[in-house]
Design a protein around this motif. Structure first.
Motif, PDB file in Angstrom:
ATOM      1  N   GLU A 161       0.848  -1.201   0.000  1.00  0.00           N
ATOM      2  CA  GLU A 161       0.000   0.000   0.000  1.00  0.00           C
ATOM      3  C   GLU A 161       0.879   1.245   0.000  1.00  0.00           C
ATOM      4  O   GLU A 161       2.002   1.231   0.478  1.00  0.00           O
ATOM      5  CB  GLU A 161      -0.882   0.004   1.255  1.00  0.00           C
ATOM      6  N   ASP A 162       0.315   2.331  -0.542  1.00  0.00           N
ATOM      7  CA  ASP A 162       1.028   3.597  -0.532  1.00  0.00           C
ATOM      8  C   ASP A 162       1.190   4.082   0.902  1.00  0.00           C
ATOM      9  O   ASP A 162       0.368   3.811   1.763  1.00  0.00           O
ATOM     10  CB  ASP A 162       0.252   4.663  -1.332  1.00  0.00           C
ATOM     11  N   GLY A 163       2.262   4.821   1.120  1.00  0.00           N
ATOM     12  CA  GLY A 163       2.493   5.365   2.449  1.00  0.00           C
ATOM     13  C   GLY A 163       3.979   5.615   2.630  1.00  0.00           C
ATOM     14  O   GLY A 163       4.770   5.581   1.691  1.00  0.00           O
ATOM     15  N   ASN A 223       6.189   3.806   4.240  1.00  0.00           N
ATOM     16  CA  ASN A 223       6.983   2.604   4.028  1.00  0.00           C
ATOM     17  C   ASN A 223       7.191   2.316   2.529  1.00  0.00           C
ATOM     18  O   ASN A 223       8.180   1.699   2.145  1.00  0.00           O
ATOM     19  CB  ASN A 223       6.335   1.385   4.698  1.00  0.00           C
ATOM     20  N   TYR A 224       6.229   2.766   1.732  1.00  0.00           N
ATOM     21  CA  TYR A 224       6.326   2.543   0.277  1.00  0.00           C
ATOM     22  C   TYR A 224       7.561   3.241  -0.287  1.00  0.00           C
ATOM     23  O   TYR A 224       8.343   2.640  -1.006  1.00  0.00           O
ATOM     24  CB  TYR A 224       5.050   3.054  -0.400  1.00  0.00           C
ATOM     25  N   LYS A 225       7.736   4.517   0.048  1.00  0.00           N
ATOM     26  CA  LYS A 225       8.893   5.266  -0.446  1.00  0.00           C
ATOM     27  C   LYS A 225      10.183   4.665   0.070  1.00  0.00           C
ATOM     28  O   LYS A 225      11.159   4.527  -0.666  1.00  0.00           O
ATOM     29  CB  LYS A 225       8.814   6.738  -0.062  1.00  0.00           C
ATOM     30  N   ALA A 226      10.212   4.295   1.336  1.00  0.00           N
ATOM     31  CA  ALA A 226      11.422   3.682   1.900  1.00  0.00           C
ATOM     32  C   ALA A 226      11.736   2.365   1.176  1.00  0.00           C
ATOM     33  O   ALA A 226      12.901   2.052   0.898  1.00  0.00           O
ATOM     34  CB  ALA A 226      11.252   3.442   3.390  1.00  0.00           C
ATOM     35  N   GLY A 227      10.733   1.595   0.850  1.00  0.00           N
ATOM     36  CA  GLY A 227      10.927   0.327   0.131  1.00  0.00           C
ATOM     37  C   GLY A 227      11.474   0.557  -1.272  1.00  0.00           C
ATOM     38  O   GLY A 227      12.367  -0.158  -1.733  1.00  0.00           O
ATOM     39  N   VAL A 228      10.928   1.567  -1.968  1.00  0.00           N
ATOM     40  CA  VAL A 228      11.404   1.881  -3.315  1.00  0.00           C
ATOM     41  C   VAL A 228      12.850   2.369  -3.261  1.00  0.00           C
ATOM     42  O   VAL A 228      13.678   1.995  -4.112  1.00  0.00           O
ATOM     43  CB  VAL A 228      10.487   2.906  -4.014  1.00  0.00           C
ATOM     44  N   ASP A 229      13.176   3.192  -2.255  1.00  0.00           N
ATOM     45  CA  ASP A 229      14.566   3.649  -2.093  1.00  0.00           C
ATOM     46  C   ASP A 229      15.504   2.461  -1.866  1.00  0.00           C
ATOM     47  O   ASP A 229      16.607   2.407  -2.429  1.00  0.00           O
ATOM     48  CB  ASP A 229      14.685   4.631  -0.926  1.00  0.00           C
ATOM     49  N   LEU A 230      15.071   1.504  -1.064  1.00  0.00           N
ATOM     50  CA  LEU A 230      15.874   0.318  -0.792  1.00  0.00           C
ATOM     51  C   LEU A 230      16.094  -0.490  -2.079  1.00  0.00           C
ATOM     52  O   LEU A 230      17.213  -0.930  -2.363  1.00  0.00           O
ATOM     53  CB  LEU A 230      15.196  -0.552   0.273  1.00  0.00           C
ATOM     54  N   VAL A 231      15.032  -0.653  -2.836  1.00  0.00           N
ATOM     55  CA  VAL A 231      15.145  -1.398  -4.101  1.00  0.00           C
ATOM     56  C   VAL A 231      16.079  -0.673  -5.058  1.00  0.00           C
ATOM     57  O   VAL A 231      16.925  -1.303  -5.729  1.00  0.00           O
ATOM     58  CB  VAL A 231      13.756  -1.600  -4.741  1.00  0.00           C
ATOM     59  N   MET A 232      15.979   0.644  -5.106  1.00  0.00           N
ATOM     60  CA  MET A 232      16.857   1.427  -5.988  1.00  0.00           C
ATOM     61  C   MET A 232      18.319   1.245  -5.584  1.00  0.00           C
ATOM     62  O   MET A 232      19.189   1.067  -6.429  1.00  0.00           O
ATOM     63  CB  MET A 232      16.460   2.908  -5.961  1.00  0.00           C
TER      64      MET A 232
END
Length: 183
Positions: A103-105, A107-116
């Motif tokens: 879900e958006d939120g 944690n979503y941005k932190a997860g995308v940063d981690l994947v990047m």
């Protein structure tokens, strides 16, 4: 006396008859020896030619085999390299799928940063380097200037903005950095 005359006459005739034939036989004998000598030379040259032809054919076959082997090795190395690259990137793909499913939120941005970061780390492990461009002197070998600007307090021919990052592997530029340069 008649016998004496007959004998010398016969002897004279025999020596005269033998004399012309002896040089002919010598000529025939010399011709035969020259012919034999030339035939021997011809045989030697033909054997040498056959040896050279055989060596040439072997060399052609070896070259064809070498060429075929190197083509196969090149294809195998290419396939192996692709497999290694894709294996290294699969972790990032898995994490990106998880991020898209969440879900958006915050944690979503932190997860995308981690994947990047994981993705960038995988690319660095393969030798990919970012071209540092901002505030660096303009170098047409690694920068692609798409704009120029009059900037106060900046040295001429200095990169003032980066529109798209550039990357290289070792000394080979994969993509130049798209930049704005001061006049």
């Amino acid at each position: 006396m008649e016998n004496d005359k007959t004998i010398p006459t016969v002897e004279t005739v025999d020596t005269e008859a033998a004399a012309p034939e002896q040089p002919k036989e010598e000529k025939k004998s010399r011709k035969a020896s020259k012919t034999a000598e030339l035939e021997a030379k011809l045989d030697a040259v033909q054997k040498e030619l056959e040896a050279s032809r055989d060596q040439y054919q072997r060399m052609l076959a070896e070259y064809a085999n070498y060429k075929r082997r190197t083509e196969q090795e090149k294809l195998q190395i290419g396939a192996f390299t692709k497999a290694e690259i894709l294996t290294g990137l699969l972790t990032s793909v898995d994490n990106m799928e998880k991020a898209l499913a969440s879900e958006d939120g915050d944690n979503y941005k932190a997860g995308v940063d981690l994947v990047m970061r994981q993705f960038i780390d995988a690319l660095h492990a393969l030798g990919l380097e970012k071209i540092e461009a901002l505030n660096a002197p303009f170098d047409p070998n690694i920068h692609n200037a798409v704009m120029r600007e009059d900037a106060d307090g900046v040295e001429p021919e200095t990169v003032t903005a980066v529109f798209q990052e550039g990357y290289k592997v070792g000394d080979r530029v994969l993509r130049p950095a798209m930049v704005k340069v001061a006049n």
